[in-house]
Design an enzyme around this catalytic site. Sequence first.
Site, PDB file in Angstrom:
ATOM      1  N   ASP A 102      45.218  40.624  40.916  1.00 58.67           N
ATOM      2  CA  ASP A 102      45.080  41.723  39.959  1.00 58.67           C
ATOM      3  C   ASP A 102      43.898  42.603  40.363  1.00 58.67           C
ATOM      4  OD1 ASP A 102      46.942  40.331  38.488  1.00 58.67           O
ATOM      5  OD2 ASP A 102      45.455  39.490  37.115  1.00 58.67           O
TER       6      ASP A 102
HETATM    7  N1  URA Z   1      46.299  34.823  38.106  1.00 61.96           N
HETATM    8  C1  URA Z   1      45.951  35.946  37.472  1.00 61.96           C
HETATM    9  O1  URA Z   1      46.004  36.025  36.245  1.00 61.96           O
HETATM   10  N2  URA Z   1      45.540  36.994  38.194  1.00 61.96           N
HETATM   11  C2  URA Z   1      45.431  36.957  39.531  1.00 61.96           C
HETATM   12  O2  URA Z   1      45.027  37.960  40.143  1.00 61.96           O
HETATM   13  C3  URA Z   1      45.803  35.772  40.194  1.00 61.96           C
HETATM   14  C4  URA Z   1      46.232  34.711  39.453  1.00 61.96           C
END
Ligand code: URA
Length: 235
Positions: A102
């Site tokens: 993310d």
């Molecule tokens: N889980 C999440 O919530 N975000 C990420 O970027 C990776 C795993």
Amino acid sequence: MKLVKLIANLGYGSRKVVTAMFREGRITDMDGEVLYADDKIDHERIRVDDEPLDPPAGLVLMMHKPVNVTCSTKDSARIVYDLLPQRWRLRDPALSTVGRLDRETSGLLLFTDDGALLHRIIAPRAKIVKVYEATLANDLRGDEGAIFASGTLMLESEQTPLAPAALDVLGPRHARIAISEGRYHQIRRMFVAVGNHVNALHRVSVGGLELGDVPDGEWRILTPDDVARIFARVP
Ligand code: URA
């Protein structure tokens, strides 16, 4: 492969542009001898404007992804490719991220131009363990480890429960989580499911490969041993 195509595929320019670079004598061997488009020469001996040629196809690298950078090839905000040499965006085969983090997640992000390797890493059956550290908005209750390990936790709008995941408590609002899947926003949604909220998330390892001391925003090319570590069994 003809040198013109090899160099164009590395993102130095179209074949026309690279042909002009040959004509201008900008492509030489390591002793400064001008090369011609039909020459046969080892990759590592080639120089462009006296600089070693970029690494050949088969490139694998890891980045310490900062927060506020998007895993995408196009975005109005800063993207992970902005942190790599500009012409690497023009490589053929293309350099892709291996899965995504993310925008607000930092840590170990892999890239490769090797499609088969990419699929070996992200294939669900590979069950490669990814380890994250999360800073939480609320104190842990104490039952999260058992819930995550149960193999029955169902995230909202999903059809199948999550595979068992391991939780290590590092502090009242700080935990390490090991997962072997890669569902959308998985860690954040896991904590929502137990009444908490992730304030910060950082990936520390993929398989047996650790981010180590790669500084925030920087990257390094992986050796074959590093790549093998991705597939190493994690205790
Ligand atoms: N889980 C999440 O919530 N975000 C990420 O970027 C990776 C795993």
